[in-house]
Scaffold this active site. Structure first.
Site, PDB file in Angstrom:
ATOM      1  N   SER A  20      25.117 -23.938  85.673  1.00 22.65           N
ATOM      2  CA  SER A  20      25.678 -23.458  86.935  1.00 22.65           C
ATOM      3  C   SER A  20      27.195 -23.615  86.890  1.00 22.65           C
ATOM      4  CB  SER A  20      25.124 -24.251  88.112  1.00 22.65           C
ATOM      5  OG  SER A  20      25.830 -23.955  89.304  1.00 22.65           O
ATOM      6  N   TYR A  76      23.194 -31.865  92.675  1.00 22.36           N
ATOM      7  CA  TYR A  76      23.022 -30.632  91.911  1.00 22.36           C
ATOM      8  C   TYR A  76      24.043 -30.542  90.780  1.00 22.36           C
ATOM      9  CZ  TYR A  76      22.555 -25.635  90.925  1.00 22.36           C
ATOM     10  OH  TYR A  76      22.360 -24.423  90.298  1.00 22.36           O
TER      11      TYR A  76
END
Length: 245
Positions: free
Chosen positions: A140, A154
């Site tokens: 990501s 995350y």
């Protein structure tokens, strides 16, 4: 048909980026297996599309937080499709919220899905791969740039894939197997629609001022899975519209 004769496994391949990757690899000539958790109808639709392209396909329901199930799925794909050449570690979740509200259970689940499952799937896949094997993980843009509060868990879990990818490259390089990491930026999927809440803020963080598509990410994965990825290993490539620029 640069992937003719190859077998690929895409985790989390029933929708979004995973589904686009599965279809793109099949278009390149690969037989493709995919995993899903709950979206059985979506997984079946992807399988149907792959078969319509003249390739073999299968879908396995796998809870990625279940270590034994992850390894079993990899072994089953290799057994039923006869080999395994490409692993795409795509399955993921999106924990988000105030740091003080994050529970130990959320930490455990996130690390189990984003880190442990990727390690175990890669380890299991490497046992079936020969020279030319590819391990491609989906990270990501938030692993490199955290734009707002609430993303610590995350970001940590996705950043861990950088170290894993470098380690895999060293461990598997002597066998001719590559390991790479792809960092998508804001990508128009049902989990992060380009017309959803906060989309304008995400769009503004990119250099191009727009969302990417799942197909943009799939194109990079297909390149790495094919001959173009032969000499690319131990590194991360961003498909983020300049998000990290």
């Amino acid at each position: 048909m640069e992937l003719e004769g190859k077998v690929a496994l895409v985790t989390g391949g029933s929708r979004g980026i995973g589904a686009a990757v599965a279809r793109r690899l099949a278009a390149g000539g690969a037989d493709v297996a995919l995993t899903y958790v709950r979206a059985e109808d979506s997984a079946a639709a992807v399988v149907k599309d792959i078969q319509a392209a003249g390739r073999r396909a299968m879908a396995l329901q796998v809870e990625m937080a279940d270590a034994a199930a992850v390894v079993s799925a990899v072994d089953r794909v290799a057994a039923e499709l006869g080999r395994l050449d490409v692993l795409v570690n795509n399955a993921g979740i999106f924990p988000y919220g105030p740091l003080e509200d994050v529970t130990p259970a959320e930490v455990d689940e996130t690390l189990a899905v984003h880190v442990r499952a990727v390690f175990l799937a890669s380890q299991a896949a490497s046992r079936h791969m020969g020279a030319g094997g590819r391990i491609i993980s989906i990270g990501s843009c938030i692993a490199e740039r955290v734009p707002a509060p609430g993303l610590s868990l995350y970001a940590m879990s996705k950043a861990a894939l950088s170290g894993l990818t470098k380690g895999l490259a060293r461990d598997l390089g002597p066998r001719g197997i590559t390991a790479t990491l792809v960092h998508p930026g804001p990508t128009d999927t049902d989990m992060n629609p380009s017309d959803g809440e906060g989309a304008d803020e995400e769009r503004a963080l990119t250099a191009l001022g727009e969302y990417g598509s799942a197909e943009d990410v799939a194109a990079m994965v297909a390149h790495l899975a094919g001959p173009g990825g032969r000499y690319v290993t131990g590194t991360a490539l961003s498909v983020d519209g300049g998000y990290a620029a």
